[in-house]
Design a protein around this motif. Structure first.
Motif, PDB file in Angstrom:
ATOM      1  N   LYS A 148       0.802  -1.186  -0.034  1.00  0.00           N
ATOM      2  CA  LYS A 148      -0.009  -0.092   0.060  1.00  0.00           C
ATOM      3  C   LYS A 148       0.946   1.352  -0.156  1.00  0.00           C
ATOM      4  N   ARG A 149       1.978   1.114   0.816  1.00  0.00           N
ATOM      5  CA  ARG A 149       2.810   2.314   1.096  1.00  0.00           C
ATOM      6  C   ARG A 149       3.590   2.452  -0.561  1.00  0.00           C
ATOM      7  N   ASN A 150       4.069   1.417  -0.880  1.00  0.00           N
ATOM      8  CA  ASN A 150       4.841   1.569  -2.157  1.00  0.00           C
ATOM      9  C   ASN A 150       3.808   2.229  -3.388  1.00  0.00           C
ATOM     10  N   LEU A 151       2.636   1.795  -3.302  1.00  0.00           N
ATOM     11  CA  LEU A 151       1.654   2.190  -4.473  1.00  0.00           C
ATOM     12  C   LEU A 151       1.334   3.876  -4.103  1.00  0.00           C
ATOM     13  N   ALA A 152       1.227   4.091  -2.762  1.00  0.00           N
ATOM     14  CA  ALA A 152       1.115   5.635  -2.501  1.00  0.00           C
ATOM     15  C   ALA A 152       2.233   6.442  -2.879  1.00  0.00           C
ATOM     16  N   GLU A 153       3.394   5.940  -2.642  1.00  0.00           N
ATOM     17  CA  GLU A 153       4.612   6.635  -2.760  1.00  0.00           C
ATOM     18  C   GLU A 153       5.497   6.270  -4.279  1.00  0.00           C
ATOM     19  N   LYS A 154       4.517   5.664  -5.078  1.00  0.00           N
ATOM     20  CA  LYS A 154       5.114   5.378  -6.347  1.00  0.00           C
ATOM     21  C   LYS A 154       6.319   4.647  -6.322  1.00  0.00           C
ATOM     22  N   ARG A 155       6.662   3.939  -5.434  1.00  0.00           N
ATOM     23  CA  ARG A 155       8.097   3.269  -5.514  1.00  0.00           C
ATOM     24  C   ARG A 155       8.078   1.805  -5.309  1.00  0.00           C
ATOM     25  N   GLU A 156       9.021   1.033  -5.681  1.00  0.00           N
ATOM     26  CA  GLU A 156       8.995  -0.251  -5.400  1.00  0.00           C
ATOM     27  C   GLU A 156      10.418  -0.785  -5.135  1.00  0.00           C
ATOM     28  N   ASP A 157      10.579  -1.745  -4.433  1.00  0.00           N
ATOM     29  CA  ASP A 157      12.050  -2.332  -4.150  1.00  0.00           C
ATOM     30  C   ASP A 157      11.817  -3.942  -4.245  1.00  0.00           C
ATOM     31  N   ARG A 158      13.109  -4.170  -4.579  1.00  0.00           N
ATOM     32  CA  ARG A 158      13.474  -5.455  -5.089  1.00  0.00           C
ATOM     33  C   ARG A 158      13.104  -6.577  -3.814  1.00  0.00           C
ATOM     34  N   PHE A 159      12.917  -6.310  -2.583  1.00  0.00           N
ATOM     35  CA  PHE A 159      12.706  -7.165  -1.516  1.00  0.00           C
ATOM     36  C   PHE A 159      10.964  -7.340  -1.359  1.00  0.00           C
ATOM     37  N   ASP A 160      10.379  -6.383  -1.790  1.00  0.00           N
ATOM     38  CA  ASP A 160       8.898  -6.313  -1.737  1.00  0.00           C
ATOM     39  C   ASP A 160       8.431  -7.516  -2.916  1.00  0.00           C
ATOM     40  N   ASN A 161       9.349  -7.697  -3.691  1.00  0.00           N
ATOM     41  CA  ASN A 161       8.894  -8.662  -4.871  1.00  0.00           C
ATOM     42  C   ASN A 161       9.061 -10.156  -4.295  1.00  0.00           C
ATOM     43  N   GLU A 162       9.786 -10.279  -3.143  1.00  0.00           N
ATOM     44  CA  GLU A 162      10.238 -11.717  -2.751  1.00  0.00           C
ATOM     45  C   GLU A 162       8.946 -12.445  -2.587  1.00  0.00           C
ATOM     46  N   ALA A 163       8.935 -13.622  -2.327  1.00  0.00           N
ATOM     47  CA  ALA A 163       7.720 -14.719  -2.109  1.00  0.00           C
ATOM     48  C   ALA A 163       7.663 -14.489  -0.728  1.00  0.00           C
TER      49      ALA A 163
END
Ligand code: TYD
Length: 195
Positions: A148-163
């Motif tokens: 949710k935070r990433n969507l609001a701040e329009k950011r993405e990081d490699r670890f959020d994509n981990e399973a």
């Protein structure tokens, strides 16, 4: 160990960054000289390394490369920021430190302890916090908050994509550290929303 060095740890989305700001405000209101910082980051060089580490484009990063980069960012941070502030008698509140390496690169990436331990010792020169607060919440809930935070701040990081399993191993890693070092590492329930 340094009495004025306190670290904040936990899975993604556990809310530790908000808690750091609240504690820093409280300490400053009591006239205690306090600085806040984070890893990876806290200096210009460490911030550059942070960009490499968190870029979702680098999804082929080797685990030992990752460990070395965290170590390099930490070395610069300890020498350029943490030690000088402790020497100036300030309280240093740090968002993530060596326990993140133990939980993420150790428990979740499963890097062998002999390699991990060297890469914990060299960058820090043995500098350990007096107190570490682990903000504990279920990995799934933390990930939902982080997305949710990433969507609001329009950011993405490699670890959020981990399973999810990766983040569950990280959470378990933090709890095991608290069980091993109960004097230093305290667990705080972070599953509820801020009131
Ligand atoms: P960050 O956006 O600061 O995460 P958060 O807001 O959840 O603290 O990103 C830092 C990421 O780096 C986070 O996913 C944890 C990871 N990390 C490691 O894997 N090893 C480490 O030693 C450190 C300091 C962080």
């Amino acid at each position: 160990m340094n009495n004025k060095f306190i670290t904040f740890e936990g899975v993604e989305g556990c809310g530790k960054s908000t808690q750091i700001e609240l504690l820093a405000d409280f300490l400053q209101s009591k006239n205690c000289a306090t600085v806040t910082t984070r890893e990876p980051g806290g200096t210009a060089i460490s911030d550059h390394i942070r960009e490499i580490l968190l870029s979702p484009e680098h999804d082929n990063m080797d685990p030992i490369t990752e460990l070395l980069l965290y170590g390099a960012a930490r070395r610069q941070h300890v020498v350029e920021f943490v030690q000088p502030n402790l020497a100036a008698n300030k309280i240093v509140l740090c968002d993530r430190y060596v326990d993140s390496t133990r939980a993420y690169q150790g428990a979740a990436r499963k890097i062998a302890p002999n390699i991990l331990n060297q890469l914990l010792e060299i960058p820090t020169g043995g500098l350990m916090p007096k107190l570490t607060l682990v903000f504990d919440c279920p990995a799934k809930l933390g990930l939902e908050r982080a997305h949710k935070r990433n969507l609001a701040e329009k950011r993405e990081d490699r670890f959020d994509n981990e399973a999810l399993e990766f983040h569950c191993a990280v959470q378990e890693g933090f709890l095991n550290l608290a069980a091993k070092e109960p004097e230093r590492v305290k667990v705080i329930d972070a599953s509820k929303d801020m009131q």
